[in-house]
Design an enzyme around this catalytic site. Structure first.
Site, PDB file in Angstrom:
ATOM      1  N   SER A  80     -55.769 -35.969  15.629  1.00 41.74           N
ATOM      2  CA  SER A  80     -54.858 -35.506  16.661  1.00 41.74           C
ATOM      3  C   SER A  80     -53.403 -35.603  16.181  1.00 41.74           C
ATOM      4  O   SER A  80     -53.053 -35.009  15.161  1.00 41.74           O
ATOM      5  CB  SER A  80     -55.111 -36.289  17.961  1.00 41.74           C
ATOM      6  OG  SER A  80     -54.433 -35.715  19.047  1.00 41.74           O
ATOM      7  N   ASP A  94     -61.900 -28.325  22.826  1.00 37.57           N
ATOM      8  CA  ASP A  94     -60.838 -29.334  22.912  1.00 37.57           C
ATOM      9  C   ASP A  94     -59.858 -28.960  24.025  1.00 37.57           C
ATOM     10  O   ASP A  94     -59.196 -27.926  23.952  1.00 37.57           O
ATOM     11  CB  ASP A  94     -60.098 -29.420  21.567  1.00 37.57           C
ATOM     12  CG  ASP A  94     -59.190 -30.650  21.459  1.00 37.57           C
ATOM     13  OD1 ASP A  94     -58.630 -31.065  22.497  1.00 37.57           O
ATOM     14  OD2 ASP A  94     -59.029 -31.175  20.345  1.00 37.57           O
ATOM     15  N   HIS A 133     -61.985 -33.321  22.624  1.00 41.31           N
ATOM     16  CA  HIS A 133     -60.950 -33.983  21.803  1.00 41.31           C
ATOM     17  C   HIS A 133     -61.495 -35.318  21.310  1.00 41.31           C
ATOM     18  O   HIS A 133     -61.216 -36.379  21.887  1.00 41.31           O
ATOM     19  CB  HIS A 133     -59.676 -34.162  22.629  1.00 41.31           C
ATOM     20  CG  HIS A 133     -58.468 -34.512  21.799  1.00 41.31           C
ATOM     21  ND1 HIS A 133     -57.960 -33.660  20.853  1.00 41.31           N
ATOM     22  CD2 HIS A 133     -57.694 -35.629  21.757  1.00 41.31           C
ATOM     23  CE1 HIS A 133     -56.911 -34.215  20.273  1.00 41.31           C
ATOM     24  NE2 HIS A 133     -56.736 -35.425  20.804  1.00 41.31           N
TER      25      HIS A 133
END
Length: 238
Positions: A127, A183, A215
């Site tokens: 991320s 996501d 995610h």
């Protein structure tokens, strides 16, 4: 307070270091996402280290400092840079990105100083950490062994070329990007646009889609990362 003085006042704690199981010949710096710490990736490192091919790799899991995050209502949390919104073309925290880049470059330089060749160092992350690994890896002043960006995107993409050092020494450094097509935070299209931007600049990107993944990281993806690390940092033996 000036940017320089605020940078130096950031409280940083030493990274979590997981030493090589055998002779230390390679290093992976793996960077966590927003709101997490290096400890959040210790289990993944444990999974990777079940393979003998990983015995010579030391893992460094740095911890982001607590900073106010705009999209979190300004509440401080562990972050590598501020995020206002995660939409394409959004205003980005350039100073924060560059500050974290400098910190990560410092970790690379320390490994080199300790005797690990730059091409035996891989930068990876998830991320926000994956975005930092791509940015810091491609703008590093030394040629590193590889870059991993999971559920991530290209930072400062409008001005990215301005930050690439003379000679673009990481032009051929392999990049592995993995992303779930469901996501809800770092949208799949943002990742695909980042891949296209990197490829159009001549970078060597392998992009893998994980169907139905949100995610997060899944076992299949962690296995693919392990294969990438093994290919980039094969054991040297004695």
């Amino acid at each position: 307070m000036s940017a320089a003085s605020s940078a130096s006042s950031l409280r940083r704690v030493a990274p979590l270091v997981i030493p090589a199981a055998g002779r230390h010949t390679a290093t992976v710096v793996f960077i966590h996402g927003l709101g997490d710490t290096g400890h959040g990736w210790a289990d993944a490192v444990g999974f990777w280290r079940t393979r003998q091919s990983m015995n010579e790799i030391k893992f460094i899991l740095p911890h982001a400092p607590h900073i106010p995050i705009t999209m979190n209502g300004g509440m401080p949390m562990p972050g590598w840079f501020d995020i206002k919104t995660l939409v394409k073309g959004a205003d980005e925290d350039g100073p924060g990105v560059l500050q974290s880049r400098d910190y990560l470059h410092g970790l690379i330089q320390q490994e080199i100083k300790d005797g690990i060749p730059a091409d035996r160092i891989v930068l990876g992350g998830f991320s926000q950490g994956g975005a930092m690994s791509i940015f810091a890896g491609l703008t590093a002043p030394v040629k590193i062994g590889g870059i991993v960006g999971l559920s991530s995107w290209l930072l400062l993409n409008q001005k990215f070329k301005d930050y690439v050092p003379d000679g673009n020494i990481n032009k051929d450094t392999p990049i592995f990007m993995g992303h779930g097509d469901r996501d809800p935070l770092v949208l799949y299209d943002l990742a695909k646009d980042s891949e296209k931007a990197l490829s159009s600049m001549g970078y060597s990107v392998t992009f893998k889609t994980y169907r139905g993944m949100e995610h997060q990281a899944c076992a299949e993806e962690l296995g693919d990362v392990e294969a990438f690390l093994s290919s980039r940092l094969p054991p040297k033996g004695h």
